[in-house]
Design an enzyme around this catalytic site. Sequence first.
Site, PDB file in Angstrom:
ATOM      1  N   GLU A   1      -9.730 -13.048 -10.035  1.00  0.00           N
ATOM      2  CA  GLU A   1     -10.028 -12.095  -8.961  1.00  0.00           C
ATOM      3  C   GLU A   1     -10.813 -10.889  -9.463  1.00  0.00           C
ATOM      4  O   GLU A   1     -10.954 -10.687 -10.675  1.00  0.00           O
ATOM      5  CB  GLU A   1      -8.724 -11.626  -8.300  1.00  0.00           C
ATOM      6  CG  GLU A   1      -7.819 -10.845  -9.248  1.00  0.00           C
ATOM      7  CD  GLU A   1      -6.987  -9.791  -8.541  1.00  0.00           C
ATOM      8  OE1 GLU A   1      -7.558  -8.966  -7.787  1.00  0.00           O
ATOM      9  OE2 GLU A   1      -5.762  -9.773  -8.759  1.00  0.00           O
TER      10      GLU A   1
ATOM     11  N   LYS B   1       5.187  -6.210  -9.183  1.00  0.00           N
ATOM     12  CA  LYS B   1       5.669  -4.898  -9.634  1.00  0.00           C
ATOM     13  C   LYS B   1       6.731  -4.393  -8.687  1.00  0.00           C
ATOM     14  O   LYS B   1       6.670  -4.641  -7.494  1.00  0.00           O
ATOM     15  CB  LYS B   1       4.529  -3.874  -9.566  1.00  0.00           C
ATOM     16  CG  LYS B   1       3.540  -3.939 -10.657  1.00  0.00           C
ATOM     17  CD  LYS B   1       2.697  -2.657 -10.608  1.00  0.00           C
ATOM     18  CE  LYS B   1       1.678  -2.664 -11.718  1.00  0.00           C
ATOM     19  NZ  LYS B   1       0.612  -3.631 -11.463  1.00  0.00           N
TER      20      LYS B   1
HETATM   21  N1  PSU Z   1      -0.713  -5.894  -8.100  1.00  0.00           N
HETATM   22  C1  PSU Z   1      -0.973  -5.592  -9.378  1.00  0.00           C
HETATM   23  N2  PSU Z   1      -2.258  -5.430  -9.788  1.00  0.00           N
HETATM   24  C2  PSU Z   1      -3.306  -5.586  -8.905  1.00  0.00           C
HETATM   25  C3  PSU Z   1      -3.010  -5.911  -7.538  1.00  0.00           C
HETATM   26  C4  PSU Z   1      -1.704  -6.064  -7.194  1.00  0.00           C
HETATM   27  O1  PSU Z   1      -0.050  -5.457 -10.156  1.00  0.00           O
HETATM   28  O2  PSU Z   1      -4.472  -5.419  -9.312  1.00  0.00           O
HETATM   29  C5  PSU Z   1      -4.148  -6.117  -6.559  1.00  0.00           C
HETATM   30  C6  PSU Z   1      -4.432  -7.618  -6.331  1.00  0.00           C
HETATM   31  O3  PSU Z   1      -5.824  -7.782  -6.141  1.00  0.00           O
HETATM   32  C7  PSU Z   1      -3.695  -7.901  -5.038  1.00  0.00           C
HETATM   33  C8  PSU Z   1      -3.913  -6.602  -4.295  1.00  0.00           C
HETATM   34  O4  PSU Z   1      -4.194  -9.009  -4.322  1.00  0.00           O
HETATM   35  O5  PSU Z   1      -3.774  -5.591  -5.284  1.00  0.00           O
HETATM   36  C9  PSU Z   1      -2.931  -6.419  -3.158  1.00  0.00           C
HETATM   37  O6  PSU Z   1      -3.325  -5.346  -2.358  1.00  0.00           O
HETATM   38  P1  PSU Z   1      -2.563  -5.075  -0.969  1.00  0.00           P
HETATM   39  O7  PSU Z   1      -1.182  -4.621  -1.362  1.00  0.00           O
HETATM   40  O8  PSU Z   1      -3.370  -3.975  -0.333  1.00  0.00           O
HETATM   41  O9  PSU Z   1      -2.591  -6.351  -0.215  1.00  0.00           O
END
Ligand code: PSU
Length: 306
Positions: A24, A158
């Site tokens: 990603e 996390k």
């Molecule tokens: N969690 C992490 N590192 C990240 C992300 C999530 O520990 O870089 C990123 C990933 O790209 C995940 C996104 O798909 O954040 C999720 O964002 P949201 O909570 O806005 O859906």
Amino acid sequence: MTSIEVRPEVAAALSGGAPVVALESTIISHGMPYPTNVDMANEVEAIVRSNGAVPATIAVLSGVCHIGLDHEQLLTLATSHEVHKATTRDLPWLIAAGRHGATTVAATMRLAALAGIRVFATGGIGGVHRGAATTFDISADLTELAMTPVAVVSAGIKSILDIGLTLERLETLGVPVVVNGSDQFPSFYSRVSGYASPRRLDGASEIAAFLDATWNTLGLTTGVSIANPVPVDDEIAADEIAGVIDDALDDLDRQGVVGQDVTPFLLGRIVEMTGGRSLQANLALVRNNAAVAAQIAVAYAARVHR
Ligand code: PSU
Ligand code: MN
């Protein structure tokens, strides 16, 4: 004009049934500071290669969805301030408006599936945020996992999220969740979370058999969440990081950050507050996930292209 461009090396691997691992780009543009982000992106691609698979980092550049990037394109993602964080629903806007987008787990899964890629490595997936009972903030990563047949290798989630509710939601959505080599569901920096692993498998060949059963024997159309615990030597104890996460969540409330800025804000605050220690753990677990994902892609290709 074609809006999806598959790098020739990736296209050749896919048409020959050779293993490919999707990566990603939100983690590059919105998950880590420069220059650590671009070094990580290059290193992770090299790890995928050294484990026998072809890497395909996914992002949108000037409205074109790229499956596989070169070094210059990775550098643009790591440095440009014009890169929008993009989940699946943002893809049509990026294409129509001709913008740059860094793809989240959800958008990366969707583009990987369109290209025919089945295995994807990342750091952590999104999930149900703490307080979601009132904010309704649940990552579209879960929506995508419910409907797109790609296996996502992460180090769990996390504890900025509500891990228990995320596991409940994945169960309701019918998304298979497997932990590689542990009876505990991991929490990104830590090998434990206080939650048991829904299912345990040990190593790439067992996981490849699981993916084969999911999609080919049973014809399920969901994604698969494969949680791969951070290596023991790189772990930060859950109780040690807990206070930092609570402080980051307090800052979030105070500053009134909402919507798709929530996750990047929290990731950035945690790196600042740990003086970079969390970043070292983050790098170690991403490397580990890339290696395991490549091994799974190799084992899966060997099973289905016999
Ligand atoms: N969690 C992490 N590192 C990240 C992300 C999530 O520990 O870089 C990123 C990933 O790209 C995940 C996104 O798909 O954040 C999720 O964002 P949201 O909570 O806005 O859906
Ligand atoms: Mn959200």
